[in-house]
Design a protein around this motif. Structure first.
Motif, PDB file in Angstrom:
ATOM      1  N   VAL A 144       1.149 -17.071 -19.760  1.00 42.96           N
ATOM      2  CA  VAL A 144       0.475 -16.265 -20.771  1.00 42.96           C
ATOM      3  C   VAL A 144       1.279 -16.394 -22.064  1.00 42.96           C
ATOM      4  CG1 VAL A 144      -0.436 -14.000 -21.382  1.00 42.96           C
ATOM      5  CG2 VAL A 144      -0.295 -14.672 -18.974  1.00 42.96           C
ATOM      6  N   THR A 145       1.042 -17.472 -22.778  1.00 39.12           N
ATOM      7  CA  THR A 145       1.754 -17.698 -24.044  1.00 39.12           C
ATOM      8  C   THR A 145       0.934 -17.212 -25.235  1.00 39.12           C
ATOM      9  OG1 THR A 145       0.875 -19.960 -24.056  1.00 39.12           O
ATOM     10  CG2 THR A 145       3.076 -19.638 -23.149  1.00 39.12           C
ATOM     11  N   ASP A 146      -0.368 -17.437 -25.176  1.00 42.16           N
ATOM     12  CA  ASP A 146      -1.281 -16.989 -26.228  1.00 42.16           C
ATOM     13  C   ASP A 146      -2.419 -16.243 -25.541  1.00 42.16           C
ATOM     14  OD1 ASP A 146      -3.402 -16.771 -28.086  1.00 42.16           O
ATOM     15  OD2 ASP A 146      -2.626 -18.450 -29.239  1.00 42.16           O
ATOM     16  N   SER A 147      -2.355 -14.927 -25.555  1.00 43.23           N
ATOM     17  CA  SER A 147      -3.306 -14.105 -24.818  1.00 43.23           C
ATOM     18  C   SER A 147      -4.746 -14.326 -25.270  1.00 43.23           C
ATOM     19  CB  SER A 147      -2.942 -12.626 -24.962  1.00 43.23           C
ATOM     20  OG  SER A 147      -3.836 -11.814 -24.246  1.00 43.23           O
ATOM     21  N   ALA A 148      -4.958 -14.424 -26.571  1.00 37.30           N
ATOM     22  CA  ALA A 148      -6.308 -14.606 -27.095  1.00 37.30           C
ATOM     23  C   ALA A 148      -6.891 -15.945 -26.659  1.00 37.30           C
ATOM     24  CB  ALA A 148      -6.300 -14.503 -28.614  1.00 37.30           C
ATOM     25  N   LEU A 174      -6.135  -9.087 -19.130  1.00 39.21           N
ATOM     26  CA  LEU A 174      -5.715  -9.529 -20.452  1.00 39.21           C
ATOM     27  C   LEU A 174      -6.273  -8.649 -21.563  1.00 39.21           C
ATOM     28  CD1 LEU A 174      -6.124 -13.357 -19.873  1.00 39.21           C
ATOM     29  CD2 LEU A 174      -3.970 -12.234 -20.512  1.00 39.21           C
ATOM     30  N   THR A 175      -7.538  -8.250 -21.455  1.00 42.35           N
ATOM     31  CA  THR A 175      -8.169  -7.527 -22.552  1.00 42.35           C
ATOM     32  C   THR A 175      -7.964  -6.021 -22.478  1.00 42.35           C
ATOM     33  OG1 THR A 175     -10.283  -7.393 -21.368  1.00 42.35           O
ATOM     34  CG2 THR A 175      -9.933  -9.303 -22.800  1.00 42.35           C
ATOM     35  N   ARG A 176      -7.882  -5.476 -21.282  1.00 40.97           N
ATOM     36  CA  ARG A 176      -7.744  -4.021 -21.137  1.00 40.97           C
ATOM     37  C   ARG A 176      -6.308  -3.577 -20.866  1.00 40.97           C
ATOM     38  NH1 ARG A 176     -12.578  -1.127 -20.628  1.00 40.97           N
ATOM     39  NH2 ARG A 176     -14.222  -2.367 -21.593  1.00 40.97           N
ATOM     40  N   LEU A 177      -5.518  -4.423 -20.225  1.00 36.78           N
ATOM     41  CA  LEU A 177      -4.166  -4.033 -19.826  1.00 36.78           C
ATOM     42  C   LEU A 177      -3.083  -4.795 -20.583  1.00 36.78           C
ATOM     43  CD1 LEU A 177      -4.763  -3.868 -15.983  1.00 36.78           C
ATOM     44  CD2 LEU A 177      -4.993  -2.036 -17.662  1.00 36.78           C
ATOM     45  N   GLU A 178      -3.485  -5.836 -21.303  1.00 33.50           N
ATOM     46  CA  GLU A 178      -2.567  -6.623 -22.143  1.00 33.50           C
ATOM     47  C   GLU A 178      -1.347  -7.103 -21.358  1.00 33.50           C
ATOM     48  OE1 GLU A 178      -1.729  -4.067 -25.436  1.00 33.50           O
ATOM     49  OE2 GLU A 178      -3.699  -4.340 -26.339  1.00 33.50           O
ATOM     50  N   GLY A 215       0.787  -1.222   0.000  1.00 29.90           N
ATOM     51  CA  GLY A 215       0.000   0.000   0.000  1.00 29.90           C
ATOM     52  C   GLY A 215       0.816   1.267   0.000  1.00 29.90           C
ATOM     53  N   PHE A 216       1.995   1.252   0.631  1.00 30.34           N
ATOM     54  CA  PHE A 216       2.719   2.488   0.810  1.00 30.34           C
ATOM     55  C   PHE A 216       4.049   2.525   0.075  1.00 30.34           C
ATOM     56  CE2 PHE A 216      -0.160   2.499   4.444  1.00 30.34           C
ATOM     57  CZ  PHE A 216      -0.718   3.753   4.295  1.00 30.34           C
ATOM     58  N   GLU A 217       4.211   1.670  -0.932  1.00 33.16           N
ATOM     59  CA  GLU A 217       5.429   1.729  -1.726  1.00 33.16           C
ATOM     60  C   GLU A 217       5.439   2.991  -2.579  1.00 33.16           C
ATOM     61  OE1 GLU A 217       5.171  -1.814  -3.922  1.00 33.16           O
ATOM     62  OE2 GLU A 217       6.148  -3.055  -2.424  1.00 33.16           O
ATOM     63  N   ALA A 218       6.628   3.579  -2.717  1.00 26.58           N
ATOM     64  CA  ALA A 218       6.788   4.721  -3.612  1.00 26.58           C
ATOM     65  C   ALA A 218       7.316   4.214  -4.949  1.00 26.58           C
ATOM     66  CB  ALA A 218       7.751   5.730  -3.014  1.00 26.58           C
ATOM     67  N   HIS A 219       6.804   4.762  -6.050  1.00 27.21           N
ATOM     68  CA  HIS A 219       7.173   4.246  -7.366  1.00 27.21           C
ATOM     69  C   HIS A 219       7.585   5.363  -8.307  1.00 27.21           C
ATOM     70  CE1 HIS A 219       5.735   0.255  -6.448  1.00 27.21           C
ATOM     71  NE2 HIS A 219       4.563   0.747  -6.103  1.00 27.21           N
ATOM     72  N   ASP A 220       8.519   5.034  -9.164  1.00 30.36           N
ATOM     73  CA  ASP A 220       8.791   5.842 -10.346  1.00 30.36           C
ATOM     74  C   ASP A 220       7.821   5.371 -11.412  1.00 30.36           C
ATOM     75  OD1 ASP A 220       9.634   7.005 -12.654  1.00 30.36           O
ATOM     76  OD2 ASP A 220      11.569   5.971 -12.727  1.00 30.36           O
ATOM     77  N   CYS A 221       6.895   6.224 -11.807  1.00 32.22           N
ATOM     78  CA  CYS A 221       5.813   5.783 -12.695  1.00 32.22           C
ATOM     79  C   CYS A 221       6.073   6.107 -14.157  1.00 32.22           C
ATOM     80  CB  CYS A 221       4.482   6.389 -12.232  1.00 32.22           C
ATOM     81  SG  CYS A 221       3.859   5.630 -10.732  1.00 32.22           S
ATOM     82  N   SER A 222       7.325   6.238 -14.524  1.00 32.17           N
ATOM     83  CA  SER A 222       7.629   6.549 -15.922  1.00 32.17           C
ATOM     84  C   SER A 222       7.195   5.443 -16.865  1.00 32.17           C
ATOM     85  CB  SER A 222       9.138   6.803 -16.074  1.00 32.17           C
ATOM     86  OG  SER A 222       9.881   5.673 -15.650  1.00 32.17           O
ATOM     87  N   ASN A 223       7.102   4.198 -16.363  1.00 28.76           N
ATOM     88  CA  ASN A 223       6.682   3.077 -17.210  1.00 28.76           C
ATOM     89  C   ASN A 223       5.364   2.482 -16.740  1.00 28.76           C
ATOM     90  OD1 ASN A 223       8.961   3.032 -18.953  1.00 28.76           O
ATOM     91  ND2 ASN A 223      10.177   2.121 -17.314  1.00 28.76           N
ATOM     92  N   CYS A 224       4.536   3.287 -16.083  1.00 32.48           N
ATOM     93  CA  CYS A 224       3.292   2.760 -15.518  1.00 32.48           C
ATOM     94  C   CYS A 224       2.347   2.292 -16.612  1.00 32.48           C
ATOM     95  CB  CYS A 224       2.592   3.825 -14.671  1.00 32.48           C
ATOM     96  SG  CYS A 224       3.447   4.139 -13.122  1.00 32.48           S
ATOM     97  N   VAL A 225       1.517   1.325 -16.257  1.00 32.21           N
ATOM     98  CA  VAL A 225       0.583   0.750 -17.219  1.00 32.21           C
ATOM     99  C   VAL A 225      -0.621   1.665 -17.436  1.00 32.21           C
ATOM    100  CG1 VAL A 225      -0.867  -1.256 -17.674  1.00 32.21           C
ATOM    101  CG2 VAL A 225       1.344  -1.544 -16.585  1.00 32.21           C
ATOM    102  N   GLY A 226      -0.887   2.566 -16.519  1.00 33.99           N
ATOM    103  CA  GLY A 226      -2.039   3.437 -16.650  1.00 33.99           C
ATOM    104  C   GLY A 226      -3.256   2.861 -15.962  1.00 33.99           C
ATOM    105  N   MET A 227      -3.052   2.450 -14.703  1.00 29.25           N
ATOM    106  CA  MET A 227      -4.087   1.715 -14.010  1.00 29.25           C
ATOM    107  C   MET A 227      -5.271   2.564 -13.589  1.00 29.25           C
ATOM    108  SD  MET A 227      -3.293  -1.331 -14.053  1.00 29.25           S
ATOM    109  CE  MET A 227      -4.716  -1.639 -13.039  1.00 29.25           C
ATOM    110  N   LEU A 228      -5.120   3.885 -13.583  1.00 30.28           N
ATOM    111  CA  LEU A 228      -6.183   4.716 -13.046  1.00 30.28           C
ATOM    112  C   LEU A 228      -7.462   4.647 -13.870  1.00 30.28           C
ATOM    113  CD1 LEU A 228      -4.202   7.864 -11.872  1.00 30.28           C
ATOM    114  CD2 LEU A 228      -5.170   6.049 -10.486  1.00 30.28           C
TER     115      LEU A 228
END
Length: 222
Positions: free
Chosen positions: A190-194, A144-148, A5-18
């Motif tokens: 996760v070898t074949d996402s589809a 899988l479908t929204r965040l790949e 919960g309280f980890e600090a992150h460098d979000c330069s490569n964030c997935v865009g979870m918001l």
């Protein structure tokens, strides 16, 4: 949960979870809704249960700390936190329908598409009905479908036999045991996402429905 919960992150490569802050993910049996401030009192009550603390390897927080945690998670683009809601069959909205949570954590700096998943069915009367399984499948479909995602894994305390059984039945395989923490790490290949997405959908109770969860929506509107 405190450490996550309280980890600090460098979000330069964030997935865009918001993007999940206004998203509802639903099947006929369950829906996942964003974890919001109005849910904190209920969540805090769940986390006073010694059984849940042991199964989740968590430490109790004060109510004030729980509010701070929720705010931290809501603003962290490396976390997707959902409350698990059991539909009430069209009756009046009730907080009694909130039954647990399911989460994704993107903490691998080398692979921003790698996610850790966890699930908690907090209400004892909701356990043993396959609802944890449904919640995990919904979250995997979303991941899988929204965040790949390219990799998904979980870490489970050795005493949590029900969670170990759940994830192994969902084709997660054991990859590591850490004796210092007395926990197993399991991974879903996760070898074949589809193909994996199709398998997950086939195991769900109904097709997955994505819809907007507005600021005025109440928790049990599935």
């Amino acid at each position: 949960r405190i450490a996550k919960g309280f980890e600090a992150h460098d979000c330069s490569n964030c997935v865009g979870m918001l993007d999940n802050q206004n998203l509802r993910v639903a099947s006929d049996r369950l829906c996942l809704i964003p974890y919001r401030r109005e849910h904190v009192d209920i969540y805090h009550g769940w986390m006073q249960d010694p059984y849940i603390l042991e199964m989740t390897a968590s430490e109790p927080l004060s109510l004030e700390e729980e509010y701070e945690m929720q705010q931290s998670w809501a603003e962290d683009p490396k976390k997707a936190t959902f409350i698990v809601v059991r539909p009430n069959g069209g009756s009046d909205s009730s907080t009694e329908e909130l039954i647990g949570d399911v989460n994704l954590f993107f903490n691998d700096y080398d692979d921003p598409k790698c996610a850790e998943i966890d699930v908690m069915i907090a209400r004892s009367d909701a356990r043993g009905q396959g609802l944890g399984r449904e919640a995990v499948l919904l979250m995997l479909h979303y991941a899988l479908t929204r965040l790949e995602i390219s990799r998904v894994f979980c870490k489970i305390n050795e005493v949590n036999e029900s969670s170990l059984k759940l994830f192994r039945k969902l084709d997660f395989v054991d990859v590591k045991y850490v004796s210092a923490f007395k926990e197993y790490e399991l991974e879903l290949p996760v070898t074949d996402s589809a193909e994996l997405t199709a398998t997950i959908q086939s195991r769900l109770s109904s097709p997955v429905v994505y819809s907007e969860f507005s600021a005025n929506s109440f928790s049990s509107e599935c």
